[in-house]
Design a protein around this motif. Structure first.
Motif, PDB file in Angstrom:
ATOM      1  N   ASN A  19       5.768   0.487  -6.041  1.00 32.72           N
ATOM      2  CA  ASN A  19       7.095   0.742  -5.488  1.00 32.72           C
ATOM      3  C   ASN A  19       7.028   0.612  -3.970  1.00 32.72           C
ATOM      4  O   ASN A  19       6.177   1.220  -3.319  1.00 32.72           O
TER       5      ASN A  19
ATOM      6  N   TYR B 141      -4.353   6.226  -0.542  1.00 30.68           N
ATOM      7  CA  TYR B 141      -3.447   6.480  -1.653  1.00 30.68           C
ATOM      8  C   TYR B 141      -4.108   7.459  -2.619  1.00 30.68           C
ATOM      9  O   TYR B 141      -5.314   7.374  -2.870  1.00 30.68           O
TER      10      TYR B 141
ATOM     11  N   HIS C 255      -2.197   6.393  -8.051  1.00 26.43           N
ATOM     12  CA  HIS C 255      -1.345   5.399  -7.391  1.00 26.43           C
ATOM     13  C   HIS C 255      -1.904   4.013  -7.710  1.00 26.43           C
ATOM     14  O   HIS C 255      -3.128   3.819  -7.722  1.00 26.43           O
TER      15      HIS C 255
ATOM     16  N   THR D  68       5.199   6.786   4.738  1.00 25.37           N
ATOM     17  CA  THR D  68       5.442   5.727   3.765  1.00 25.37           C
ATOM     18  C   THR D  68       6.791   5.068   4.020  1.00 25.37           C
ATOM     19  O   THR D  68       7.559   5.493   4.901  1.00 25.37           O
TER      20      THR D  68
ATOM     21  N   ARG E 226       9.308   5.335   2.141  1.00 25.89           N
ATOM     22  CA  ARG E 226      10.342   6.337   1.859  1.00 25.89           C
ATOM     23  C   ARG E 226      10.608   7.189   3.097  1.00 25.89           C
ATOM     24  O   ARG E 226      11.773   7.533   3.389  1.00 25.89           O
TER      25      ARG E 226
ATOM     26  N   ASP F 209       8.812   1.846  -1.708  1.00 25.53           N
ATOM     27  CA  ASP F 209       8.994   3.129  -1.022  1.00 25.53           C
ATOM     28  C   ASP F 209       7.695   3.916  -0.921  1.00 25.53           C
ATOM     29  O   ASP F 209       7.552   4.779  -0.055  1.00 25.53           O
ATOM     30  N   ASP F 210       6.752   3.653  -1.826  1.00 26.90           N
ATOM     31  CA  ASP F 210       5.493   4.394  -1.835  1.00 26.90           C
ATOM     32  C   ASP F 210       4.391   3.707  -1.033  1.00 26.90           C
ATOM     33  O   ASP F 210       3.268   4.209  -0.963  1.00 26.90           O
TER      34      ASP F 210
END
Length: 289
Positions: A103, A52, A56, A189, A191, A105-106
């Protein structure tokens, strides 16, 4: 205790109740013993937080705290709207993650998988009974997997069958065996997973040919021989020899920090013993018992 003024209504002087005694418990609006604290636990991240970027919330963090599922999360899992949209699992994870700066999505795909498995174990136990199809005889049988029987996969250049170089940008460079091109890869990820799913659904809806494999390669390819131009990379993927394409996909899978959920399967019909990936079917979060 709030004192009500009854003098105007009855003309009587208000007399407060005597103080409570051990035989006269104090009355409250909350039933005693019903103040619950939802248990939490730290989940080991396959990435160890190594991939990451700075800034982050999981940068250099090797664990992430989750809350155990409650009736609130079960409502999420049974929401017709969320199930239809295919977002129920993501909403569930977002709800149980203790650090709201994270999150879903991350999350790297491997870390997300680890959270899904840990959430399921905390809610319903490690025994996962589902129906599987034997790869040898194609017969379907009920089978039970032990979700605790898993191990973490982490990219290791010394023990990997694929030679790779890790960059300062948390990407990997591999050399393709047939063309000799040096391809730079990045880890996908949550996302990216959503994008792939949406792209597949749109092509199916428009009756177009599915291109899941090449779409995935396009997503994780950062550069080829140092070239980052999108049009050039797209042409590279479209003309990639099958040998190199397979090598690239296997290299990406090996380089992705993840949970290894492969377990031994013995078919009761034909007796074949094989290694099978634990399937994430509808039974995973909706056990029958």
């Amino acid at each position: 205790m709030t004192v009500r003024n009854n003098e105007e209504r009855t003309g009587a002087r208000f007399k407060p109740d005597p103080p409570p005694t051990p035989d006269t418990p104090t009355q409250t609006n909350e039933p005693a013993g019903l103040r619950f604290v939802v248990p939490t636990e730290a989940v080991e991240l396959p990435s160890r937080g190594d991939f990451y970027p700075e800034g982050h919330p999981l940068h250099n963090q090797d664990t992430l705290e989750i809350r155990h599922m409650t009736a609130k999360e079960e409502d999420i899992l049974t929401s017709r709207t969320l199930l239809k949209k295919g977002t129920a699992i993501d909403k569930l994870l977002q709800s149980v993650i203790a650090d709201k700066k994270v999150n879903v999505d991350d999350l790297l795909v491997g870390d997300k998988n680890a959270l899904i498995v840990a959430t399921r174990i905390a809610a319903y136990g490690a025994d996962y009974a589902t129906r599987v199809t034997c790869p040898a005889c194609s017969e379907s049988n009920d089978y039970s997997f032990d979700l605790d029987d898993s191990k973490v996969i982490y990219p290791d250049s010394e023990n990997s069958e694929f030679e790779f170089e890790q960059t300062d940008n948390n990407t990997f460079k591999v050399t393709l065996p047939k063309t000799g091109f040096v391809v730079e890869l990045r880890l996908l990820t949550g996302r990216d997973e959503k994008w792939l799913t949406k792209a597949m659904e749109q092509k199916r809806k428009n009756k177009m040919s599915e291109t899941t494999l090449t779409d995935q390669i396009r997503l994780f390819t950062v550069s080829v021989n140092g070239v980052t131009d999108k049009l050039t990379l797209n042409e590279f993927v479209n003309t990639l020899p099958a040998t190199d394409s397979r090598y690239l996909r296997n290299a990406y899978k090996t380089l992705t920090p993840n949970l290894d959920l492969r377990q031994e399967f013995s078919c009761p019909e034909c007796g074949t013993d094989t290694t099978m990936e634990v399937p994430f079917t509808a039974d995973f979060f909706w056990p029958k018992s």
